[in-house]
Scaffold this motif. Structure first.
Motif, mmCIF file in Angstrom:
data_model
loop_
_atom_site.group_PDB
_atom_site.id
_atom_site.type_symbol
_atom_site.label_atom_id
_atom_site.label_comp_id
_atom_site.label_asym_id
_atom_site.label_seq_id
_atom_site.Cartn_x
_atom_site.Cartn_y
_atom_site.Cartn_z
ATOM 1 N N ARG A 158 0.846 -1.211 0.000
ATOM 2 C CA ARG A 158 0.000 0.000 0.000
ATOM 3 C C ARG A 158 0.869 1.244 0.000
ATOM 4 N NH1 ARG A 158 -0.939 3.539 3.498
ATOM 5 N NH2 ARG A 158 0.052 2.328 5.171
ATOM 6 N N ARG A 159 1.912 1.253 0.836
ATOM 7 C CA ARG A 159 2.797 2.415 0.900
ATOM 8 C C ARG A 159 3.575 2.595 -0.401
ATOM 9 N NH1 ARG A 159 6.634 1.260 4.697
ATOM 10 N NH2 ARG A 159 5.786 -0.742 5.370
ATOM 11 N N ALA A 160 3.933 1.488 -1.045
ATOM 12 C CA ALA A 160 4.638 1.570 -2.327
ATOM 13 C C ALA A 160 3.759 2.233 -3.383
ATOM 14 C CB ALA A 160 5.057 0.168 -2.784
ATOM 15 N N ARG A 161 2.501 1.823 -3.445
ATOM 16 C CA ARG A 161 1.579 2.435 -4.398
ATOM 17 C C ARG A 161 1.415 3.929 -4.127
ATOM 18 N NH1 ARG A 161 -1.705 -0.520 -7.637
ATOM 19 N NH2 ARG A 161 -1.751 -2.784 -7.395
ATOM 20 N N ALA A 162 1.282 4.273 -2.854
ATOM 21 C CA ALA A 162 1.090 5.679 -2.499
ATOM 22 C C ALA A 162 2.315 6.502 -2.883
ATOM 23 C CB ALA A 162 0.796 5.806 -1.013
ATOM 24 N N SER A 163 3.504 5.972 -2.624
ATOM 25 C CA SER A 163 4.724 6.709 -2.950
ATOM 26 C C SER A 163 4.888 6.868 -4.456
ATOM 27 C CB SER A 163 5.950 6.003 -2.360
ATOM 28 O OG SER A 163 6.176 4.757 -2.990
ATOM 29 N N PHE A 164 4.536 5.831 -5.201
ATOM 30 C CA PHE A 164 4.605 5.884 -6.665
ATOM 31 C C PHE A 164 3.742 7.027 -7.193
ATOM 32 C CE2 PHE A 164 3.226 4.538 -10.904
ATOM 33 C CZ PHE A 164 4.412 4.092 -11.486
ATOM 34 N N ASP A 165 2.520 7.116 -6.690
ATOM 35 C CA ASP A 165 1.621 8.185 -7.120
ATOM 36 C C ASP A 165 2.138 9.559 -6.713
ATOM 37 O OD1 ASP A 165 -0.102 6.438 -8.330
ATOM 38 O OD2 ASP A 165 -1.512 6.337 -6.649
ATOM 39 N N GLU A 166 2.706 9.654 -5.522
ATOM 40 C CA GLU A 166 3.235 10.945 -5.072
ATOM 41 C C GLU A 166 4.415 11.391 -5.930
ATOM 42 O OE1 GLU A 166 3.988 11.155 -0.881
ATOM 43 O OE2 GLU A 166 2.083 10.166 -0.388
ATOM 44 N N ILE A 167 5.217 10.446 -6.379
ATOM 45 C CA ILE A 167 6.348 10.788 -7.238
ATOM 46 C C ILE A 167 5.860 11.330 -8.583
ATOM 47 C CG2 ILE A 167 8.262 9.808 -8.561
ATOM 48 C CD1 ILE A 167 8.707 7.908 -6.133
ATOM 49 N N MET A 168 4.838 10.693 -9.151
ATOM 50 C CA MET A 168 4.296 11.206 -10.416
ATOM 51 C C MET A 168 3.659 12.581 -10.232
ATOM 52 S SD MET A 168 2.886 8.022 -12.664
ATOM 53 C CE MET A 168 1.995 7.149 -11.384
ATOM 54 N N ALA A 169 2.967 12.756 -9.112
ATOM 55 C CA ALA A 169 2.375 14.065 -8.835
ATOM 56 C C ALA A 169 3.465 15.124 -8.707
ATOM 57 C CB ALA A 169 1.536 14.007 -7.565
ATOM 58 N N LEU A 170 4.560 14.782 -8.047
ATOM 59 C CA LEU A 170 5.683 15.705 -7.910
ATOM 60 C C LEU A 170 6.239 16.081 -9.276
ATOM 61 C CD1 LEU A 170 7.887 17.179 -6.247
ATOM 62 C CD2 LEU A 170 9.134 14.996 -6.191
ATOM 63 N N GLY A 171 6.387 15.089 -10.156
ATOM 64 C CA GLY A 171 6.909 15.379 -11.489
ATOM 65 C C GLY A 171 6.044 16.360 -12.251
ATOM 66 N N LEU A 172 4.725 16.167 -12.191
ATOM 67 C CA LEU A 172 3.823 17.098 -12.869
ATOM 68 C C LEU A 172 3.882 18.481 -12.225
ATOM 69 C CD1 LEU A 172 0.671 14.852 -13.509
ATOM 70 C CD2 LEU A 172 2.464 15.503 -15.130
ATOM 71 N N GLU A 173 3.974 18.517 -10.916
ATOM 72 C CA GLU A 173 4.054 19.803 -10.201
ATOM 73 C C GLU A 173 5.296 20.588 -10.617
ATOM 74 O OE1 GLU A 173 5.067 21.081 -5.630
ATOM 75 O OE2 GLU A 173 3.720 19.375 -5.931
ATOM 76 N N LEU A 174 6.371 19.865 -10.949
ATOM 77 C CA LEU A 174 7.623 20.513 -11.347
ATOM 78 C C LEU A 174 7.669 20.827 -12.842
ATOM 79 C CD1 LEU A 174 10.138 18.386 -9.214
ATOM 80 C CD2 LEU A 174 9.344 20.726 -8.754
ATOM 81 N N GLY A 175 6.541 20.651 -13.525
ATOM 82 C CA GLY A 175 6.493 20.962 -14.951
ATOM 83 C C GLY A 175 6.943 19.827 -15.840
ATOM 84 N N GLY A 176 6.905 18.593 -15.320
ATOM 85 C CA GLY A 176 7.396 17.447 -16.069
ATOM 86 C C GLY A 176 6.296 16.592 -16.650
ATOM 87 N N THR A 177 6.658 15.357 -16.970
ATOM 88 C CA THR A 177 5.740 14.401 -17.580
ATOM 89 C C THR A 177 5.837 13.076 -16.838
ATOM 90 O OG1 THR A 177 5.234 13.167 -19.611
ATOM 91 C CG2 THR A 177 7.521 13.796 -19.286
ATOM 92 N N ILE A 178 4.751 12.280 -16.890
ATOM 93 C CA ILE A 178 4.716 11.025 -16.145
ATOM 94 C C ILE A 178 5.573 9.936 -16.775
ATOM 95 C CG2 ILE A 178 2.437 11.457 -15.159
ATOM 96 C CD1 ILE A 178 1.364 9.483 -17.368
ATOM 97 N N THR A 179 5.984 10.100 -18.030
ATOM 98 C CA THR A 179 6.862 9.113 -18.649
ATOM 99 C C THR A 179 7.738 9.760 -19.702
ATOM 100 O OG1 THR A 179 6.985 7.051 -19.919
ATOM 101 C CG2 THR A 179 4.981 8.380 -20.211
ATOM 102 N N GLY A 180 9.028 9.534 -19.570
ATOM 103 C CA GLY A 180 9.961 10.080 -20.547
ATOM 104 C C GLY A 180 10.322 9.093 -21.640
ATOM 105 N N GLU A 181 10.194 7.757 -21.330
ATOM 106 C CA GLU A 181 10.624 6.774 -22.339
ATOM 107 C C GLU A 181 10.039 5.385 -22.130
ATOM 108 O OE1 GLU A 181 14.862 6.754 -22.003
ATOM 109 O OE2 GLU A 181 14.862 5.973 -19.956
ATOM 110 N N HIS A 182 9.458 5.089 -20.984
ATOM 111 C CA HIS A 182 8.939 3.736 -20.744
ATOM 112 C C HIS A 182 7.524 3.538 -21.262
ATOM 113 C CE1 HIS A 182 11.871 3.110 -17.119
ATOM 114 N NE2 HIS A 182 12.484 3.113 -18.283
ATOM 115 N N GLY A 183 6.805 4.613 -21.498
ATOM 116 C CA GLY A 183 5.439 4.513 -21.969
ATOM 117 C C GLY A 183 4.427 4.454 -20.842
#
Length: 455
Positions: free
Chosen positions: A390-415
């Motif tokens: 459960r914590r792994a899933r939550a952290s994964f989502d928080e990392i993607m949210a952080l990337g978008l907040e910083l002006g990024g994208t959820i995937t650079g090359e993995h799809g």
């Protein structure tokens, strides 16, 4: 299923149609170990374009889903089977059809392994630059499907920049040719680029015309140690702002370094919090490395060590390529993020991931194509531990949210695959999402191509 298999065998050799459940189960998923996968009805392994067309015509007529696959080295579940599908494995379509040194193009089938193409064109003094970490196993078709990158993208660019033209079998079995083999060409909409990164949802690539480059000189690598991942990110910003164009600029944090050492026994320095690898393949790489070394020291590097020769350089690159397998071995299961941010926000991304790991009490290793701002935070966890999962899933989502907040994208090359479908909607927004769904319906009105992936 009986009718499906009978129809498939009418246009395929017997050995190309696999129905044994123990065998077909081995084709059910790619390397994204935490994505759902269904049970295929049958696996087919065509060798010719006409055989692929037969598979798609049959599937279209019988309304059966088709999941295209390459070597299944993907990290987002894009090649995962769905229940009752035809898995269309293209690994036997592995011929290099042409290498043209004058026009600097190669024409290949989708099952050609990336490393095999690189070796073949090297014999002509040429190079195919895109080099994913799995380059010794992954196929060109899979690289095109995911729009993959690699270690040298900071200087040479990603797969999309090398795909000039494609032959694609559409959902109804029609054969479409896109693009060109000339150095220039702007006739009509760029359908070639549309297929790159489409993850098998618009059509099945059966032939690709790829641009080649003159083979560069051998590169030399520098390793710089830092007291924090954020400081290493700041060094990347200095290097790029100064106008340098390294052939490679890669980062591994302390967690990743320790994991690589456990797996490979390479003896990387574990006293550092981040290791930055910079490489140059210029006429005078030593001078370029010396200049970058000074920038790293100015950013706070505690140690800067240029490789003495090509052998030492290759050892450092082998360590970087081992990062993901090493992190997978930490606890047995990983969720691999693929967040790309502007280079100027790389330090913020790295520091943010460290905070997320601490908040959730998890091991999260970060390796990155730092010169592109493309980070791979990898959440290591025990899938049998419900709370840790459960914590792994939550952290994964928080990392993607952080990337978008910083002006990024959820995937650079993995799809996107299965792993990031929900997040794609957040990144694209409602208008962008609806337009992309409309495009998909145009190419595949019955919805049989790789259902449940991307959109």
């Amino acid at each position: 299923m009986s009718a499906l298999v009978t129809r498939l065998r009418e246009g395929l050799p017997g050995e190309a149609v696999l129905t044994d459940p123990d065998v077909t189960a081995s084709y059910a998923h790619d390397m994204a170990s935490f994505c759902p996968a269904g049970t295929p009805a049958v696996v087919v392994l065509p060798r010719t374009v006409e055989q692929v067309r037969h598979v798609l015509r049959t599937a279209s007529e019988l309304r059966v889903p088709v999941v295209p696959q390459g070597a299944r080295t993907g990290l987002s579940g894009a090649a995962n089977a769905v229940d009752g599908c035809v898995v269309l494995s293209l690994v036997r379509m592995d011929r290099i059809l042409e290498i043209d040194p004058v026009n600097r193009v190669a024409v290949v089938e989708p099952g050609v392994v990336n490393a095999d193409l690189s070796k073949a064109v090297a014999a002509h003094g040429l190079a195919y630059p895109p080099d994913p970490s799995s380059w010794e196993q992954c196929t060109i078709g899979g690289n095109i499907g995911t729009g993959s990158g690699g270690l040298c993208c900071v200087k040479y660019g990603v797969t999309a920049e090398y795909v000039l033209g494609l032959d694609v079998v559409l959902a109804d079995g029609r054969l479409l040719s896109t693009g060109r083999r000339t150095a220039k060409g702007v006739a009509g909409y760029d359908l070639t680029r549309l297929f790159v990164g489409s993850e098998g949802t618009l059509g099945v690539v059966v032939r690709a015309v790829l641009a080649l480059k003159p083979a560069p000189p051998r590169q030399l690598v520098l390793a710089a140690e830092f007291g924090s991942a954020g400081a290493a990110g700041a060094a990347v910003a200095r290097v790029m702002a100064a106008g340098h164009t390294p052939s490679l600029l890669e980062l591994m944090d302390a967690t990743t370094i320790a994991a690589v050492n456990r797996l490979t026994k390479m003896g990387l320095p574990e006293t550092t919090q981040a290791l930055l690898l910079a490489a140059f393949d210029t006429a005078d790489p030593a001078a370029d490395l010396a200049a970058v070394g000074e920038l790293c020291r100015a950013a706070g590097a505690t140690e800067v060590v240029p490789a003495d020769d090509e052998a030492e350089s290759e050892m450092l690159l082998a360590a970087r390529r081992a990062a993901l397998p090493a992190l997978e071995a930490v606890k047995g299961t990983t969720m691999i993020d693929d967040v790309c941010v502007p280079r100027s926000r790389l330090a913020d991304m790295l520091d943010g991931v460290a905070r997320i790991a601490e908040a959730h009490g998890l091991t999260i290793g970060v390796c990155a194509h730092a010169g592109d701002g493309n980070t791979h935070p990898t959440v290591c966890f025990d899938a049998s531990d419900e709370d840790e999962t459960r914590r792994a899933r939550a952290s994964f989502d928080e990392i993607m949210a952080l990337g978008l907040e910083l002006g990024g994208t959820i995937t650079g090359e993995h799809g996107v695959g299965v792993l990031k479908r929900d997040w794609l909607a957040r990144e694209l927004g409602p208008v962008g999402l609806e337009l992309q769904r409309s495009i998909r319906r145009t190419f595949d009105p019955l919805g049989i191509l790789n259902p449940g992936k991307v959109l």
